[in-house]
Design an enzyme around this catalytic site. Structure first.
Site, PDB file in Angstrom:
ATOM      1  N   LYS A   1      38.527  43.262  20.197  1.00  0.00           N
ATOM      2  CA  LYS A   1      38.682  44.007  21.449  1.00  0.00           C
ATOM      3  C   LYS A   1      37.562  45.011  21.694  1.00  0.00           C
ATOM      4  O   LYS A   1      37.770  46.046  22.332  1.00  0.00           O
ATOM      5  CB  LYS A   1      40.047  44.709  21.497  1.00  0.00           C
TER       6      LYS A   1
ATOM      7  N   ASP B   1      46.802  38.280  24.964  1.00  0.00           N
ATOM      8  CA  ASP B   1      46.511  39.713  24.962  1.00  0.00           C
ATOM      9  C   ASP B   1      45.363  39.977  25.935  1.00  0.00           C
ATOM     10  O   ASP B   1      44.228  39.562  25.674  1.00  0.00           O
ATOM     11  CB  ASP B   1      46.130  40.149  23.548  1.00  0.00           C
TER      12      ASP B   1
ATOM     13  N   GLU C   1      42.771  39.569  42.554  1.00  0.00           N
ATOM     14  CA  GLU C   1      41.456  39.516  43.197  1.00  0.00           C
ATOM     15  C   GLU C   1      41.388  38.323  44.130  1.00  0.00           C
ATOM     16  O   GLU C   1      41.432  37.171  43.688  1.00  0.00           O
ATOM     17  CB  GLU C   1      40.340  39.433  42.149  1.00  0.00           C
TER      18      GLU C   1
ATOM     19  N   HIS D   1      34.141  37.141  50.704  1.00  0.00           N
ATOM     20  CA  HIS D   1      34.971  38.252  50.255  1.00  0.00           C
ATOM     21  C   HIS D   1      35.425  39.117  51.417  1.00  0.00           C
ATOM     22  O   HIS D   1      36.528  39.673  51.390  1.00  0.00           O
ATOM     23  CB  HIS D   1      34.206  39.095  49.228  1.00  0.00           C
TER      24      HIS D   1
END
Length: 893
Positions: free
Chosen positions: A696, A772, A564, A871
């Site tokens: 998660k 993770d 990004e 951006h």
């Protein structure tokens, strides 16, 4: 006692650098202007003529002086060459300043205290250059350079003075006494030179004890980066310089020998100068022709026949041959040092090589992790090499993951697309002397039968390397080789990956889909059985760095793996704002990983009885004993129990050292449940994870109770930094934060999402550091608070609270070499041997502080209305989307 005295002296000099420097310079100027010690009011030159006694000059004296000058220049050249290997321009600059000022002080003493003409200085300087020692000066500079703040600079200079001061003092006394013996020789020239030598040693000692440490402290204070707000001199590889210098203290036996020798020399001097009869020719002060006597006639003023500039120009042109030789050598070495010198052999303190741990015995070497691309020593058939060897540059030494130079691969040895780790260096080092090359048989023209292939595979003398890829694929298709075991059953894991790619490609919509996915030159031994199965390659992800991040008085350069645009740049701006406002502070609130199994009882009442027993002191102790016995690090701290009908949800909370700890705590949970079944045989374990952990998945229990590391970080940003760096105001930031992060998130029913983009930073650091990535879900729980502070309320107070950072520094992806490099950047790689768990907790603090930096920058962009503009500039693809999709560039393939 002596060490404490030198320490106090060093602390005083480093704490008052301006006073010491001005005082030293003033004293030097006073010595230059004092006429009471000199017999001449003017120096012989343009408009004054001195009456001198002409002395015969021997050719042997000229040759000896010329050789001495050349040796002195070469000696200084090699000293600076050794200092250059340290890789720090500050050490070189400070050492140069030390040399120049020492020469200045010495020249002043020689000219004005001894009433020596300028010609005497030419004879003295070579001996002065031979006696000057830059090693202790650079050692003291290294003490200062190992500091993180100006206060630490002063303390480290004091420590350095305590370590080096007594030794240097004793060395100076011994040198003066030894050289001073020459003043009693009766040889006029030797007496003069020895006198100059003693003065040079004293000048060197005087500068080292006063002017030099003050200059070091002042230079480092003035060299603070105005834009970053932190010292730019910090060198990570000097982190253990204090221990090293303590280890390098001189041998006490040697010091005693020096002291005994000094006392003996003092007795010799006392006997020669005050007890014995002084000889008529044994004092340099009685030799009139040397120009040191005070009875010489004063110079007489004359009317010059030519201008001053012509006088000095004629003197420069009419130099003697020995002066031309000396000047020529000095210029030659200076040009070589500046323009042609290459650092061929780096010392152990070189900045080019990363050092961890002690400088004497590093715990790891670069060869254990990522490789440095270096030019091969010999041309290879399949690589293009230049005809002339090219010196290795900094870029070539940098540890990177970069495409290899495009070359024409041969069918026998195809080249990989990317190179990771120390592979290239290992290849170049091993190729000149290969270790027992394995025979590579020619593949059969036609694939053999399954039975023949099996016999070859099972043969101890032959094995998988005698099978062609097609034959291996046939064995996989016939179920004789499991597909998931290809890496372990082939001679190399890489070949197993290559065969799996061959098997997979025909079944894909585009058979060439894997062309741009690299797979060669990767250490799959760290992956098998740990990180991934059915491997077909690895995914190179760009890694940027944000920082330096000033956190708890330390600086961190934070690695972030992301695709990004603007993310790293925005976070870097936040780091800069924090650094310019005296940094951020953080605290670990809790450290506990959780696992929440679900068990079932015959009835709800029996489930309630089990719940009450587990919450009792006796029940907790019983379960804890079984849980703690499964690991050296896992220690059960708390049980949180929920009941739903006859189901019981037990949330085990435990510390797990430096590991993230899911496997560790699952093992302990399983053992505890087995012990619980012994106490309650009717209990049925439905699942070791009943989503009561919660792992998660978004969950309020993680937000309320916490999971993993719970961290809070805060900073106060000055109004000036808010205006000039963040381009907004405190009031606008507070207003946007309330209505976006608090009210807006509440309107959306968010759980733990009271922030702007914490998940962005958490995911980028997790990918870079081998965590993770799926645990970003719970780890990005964060609430960002802002309010005005300061006397006028224009300063900005910002805090980020993150209750569930799930991470570790050992196990899983942290075992992979590139991920270990990123952890080493933060100084948290592996397990902390002194205090287990500290590395993981420090990593959690860095993550939270980096999130704060990202929140600060993004909220400022929103408040100022710059988000869309930035951006559009930095986060839009420059690739022509009209080109054919699914193809790789030539450089990548």
């Amino acid at each position: 006692m002596l060490t404490r005295l030198f320490r106090m002296h060093g602390l005083f000099v480093a704490s008052h650098p301006w006073e010491v420097i001005v005082g030293t310079v003033t004293l030097t100027i006073c010595m230059m202007s004092m006429n009471m010690f000199t017999g001449n009011d003017q120096i012989c030159g343009w408009n004054y003529v001195c009456q001198k006694h002409e002395e015969p000059v021997l050719s042997s004296d000229i040759i000896i002086l010329t050789i001495t000058r050349c040796i002195a220049i070469v000696y200084i050249y090699f000293q600076f060459q050794n200092l250059r290997q340290l890789g720090s321009k500050y050490i070189l600059g400070i050492a140069g300043l030390f040399t120049i000022f020492s020469s200045f002080v010495f020249s002043t003493v020689v000219i004005h205290f001894l009433d020596k003409e300028l010609t005497g200085l030419n004879e003295a300087l070579p001996f002065f250059l031979l006696l000057i020692d830059l090693s202790k000066a650079s050692a003291l500079a290294k003490f200062a350079l190992s500091s993180n703040s100006q206060d630490e600079v002063r303390e480290n200079i004091a420590c350095g003075m305590a370590v080096l001061g007594p030794t240097f003092t004793l060395d100076a006394v011994v040198e003066c006494l030894v050289i001073g013996v020459g003043t009693m020789s009766g040889v006029r020239q030797l007496e003069i030179m020895c006198c100059f030598g003693c003065m040079s040693v004293l000048a060197n000692y005087f500068v080292f004890m006063t002017f030099f440490p003050a200059c070091v402290s002042l230079v480092l204070e003035l060299s603070r980066e105005s834009r970053e707000g932190h010292p730019i001199w910090q060198l990570s590889h000097f982190a253990r310089v204090l221990e090293e210098e303590e280890d390098n203290k001189p041998n006490p036996v040697t010091q005693r020998v020096k002291m005994i020798m000094s006392l003996g020399l003092v007795m010799v001097h006392a006997h020669s100068r005050w007890i014995a009869e002084p000889s008529s020719g044994n004092s340099t002060m009685e030799i009139a022709p040397t120009g040191i006597s005070l009875s010489d006639p004063r110079p007489t003023r004359i009317d010059p026949e030519r201008p001053l500039w012509q006088f000095y120009l004629s003197r420069m042109i009419s130099m003697d041959i020995e002066q031309l030789v000396t000047l020529g050598l000095a210029l030659l070495l200076a040009v070589k040092y500046i323009f042609f010198e290459q650092v061929e052999a780096e010392s152990t303190l070189s900045l080019k090589g990363p050092i961890s741990g002690s400088l004497r015995s590093p715990k790891w070497t670069p060869d254990e992790c990522c490789r440095k691309e270096a030019l091969p020593p010999q041309p290879k058939p399949h690589q293009r090499t230049p005809a002339v060897p090219v010196p290795i540059t900094k870029e070539e030494r940098a540890e990177v993951i970069r495409p290899r130079p495009t070359s024409t691969p041969t069918p026998q040895e195809p080249r990989s697309l990317f190179a990771v780790g120390e592979v290239a260096d290992a290849e170049s080092e091993s190729e000149p002397a290969p270790a027992e090359p394995q025979p590579t048989p020619d593949p059969p023209s036609e694939p053999r039968s399954i039975e023949e292939c099996l016999s070859v595979l099972r043969s101890p003398e032959m094995g998988a390397r005698f099978l062609s890829d097609e034959e291996v694929i046939a064995l996989v298709s016939s179920k004789h080789i499991p597909s998931y075991k290809l890496e372990s059953m082939m001679e190399t894991p890489e070949r197993g990956v290559a065969i799996r790619r061959k098997m997979l490609s025909p079944n894909l919509p585009n058979p060439s889909a894997l062309t741009c996915l690299p797979y060669k030159d990767y250490d799959y031994s760290k992956v098998m059985g740990t990180c991934c199965e059915n491997v077909i390659g690895y995914m190179p992800v760009p890694v940027g760095v944000a920082g330096p991040l000033l956190l708890d008085g330390k600086q961190f350069h934070v690695p972030m793996a992301t695709t990004e645009g603007c993310l790293v740049a925005s976070t870097n701006r936040g780091c800069r704002a924090i650094a310019l406002s005296n940094g951020a502070q953080s605290q670990v609130l809790a450290d506990r990983m959780t696992r929440g199994p679900v068990v079932r009882l015959p009835s709800a009442c029996m489930a309630a009885e089990v719940k009450a027993w587990l919450e009792s002191t006796e029940g907790f102790k019983y379960i804890k004993e079984a849980f703690d016995g499964t690991s050296r690090f896992a220690r059960l701290e708390k049980l949180l129990i929920g009941l739903a009908g006859r189901n019981l949800y037990i949330r085990f909370q435990s510390r797990t050292g430096d590991a993230m700890g899911m496997n560790m705590i699952s093992k302990g949970t399983e053992q505890a449940l087995s012990r619980l079944q012994e106490q309650f045989p009717e209990l049925q374990v439905l699942a070791v994870s009943g989503n009561y952990c919660t792992d998660k998945k978004p969950a309020a229990i993680n937000w309320i109770e916490g999971r993993g590391k719970s961290v809070v970080c805060e900073a106060t940003i000055s109004a000036k930094v808010v205006r000039e760096v963040l381009k907004t105001t405190t009031a606008a930031l507070v207003d946007v934060n309330i209505n976006k992060n608090l009210v807006g998130s509440a309107m959306a029913g968010s759980i733990g999402g009271y922030n702007a983009h914490a998940a962005n930073i958490v995911a980028a650091i997790y990918i870079a550091c081998g965590q993770d990535p799926a645990q970003t879900v719970g780890s990005s729980n964060c609430i960002t608070l802002m309010e005005g502070s300061g006397p006028t309320g224009e300063d900005l107070y910002i805090s980020c609270t993150m209750p569930s950072l799930e991470l570790g520094t050992v196990g899983g992806g942290t075992n992979l070499a590139p991920q270990q490099s990123c952890l080493k950047m933060l100084g948290v790689q592996g397990a902390n041997q002194d205090s287990p768990g500290d590395n993981a907790r420090h990593l959690a603090q860095v993550v939270c502080a980096t999130v704060l930096a990202g929140e600060l920058s993004l909220m400022a962009a929103l408040a100022a209305g710059h988000l869309v503009k930035s951006h559009m500039t930095h986060n839009r693809s420059k690739v022509n989307l009209q080109e054919t999709t699914g193809t790789c560039t030539k450089g990548a393939s």
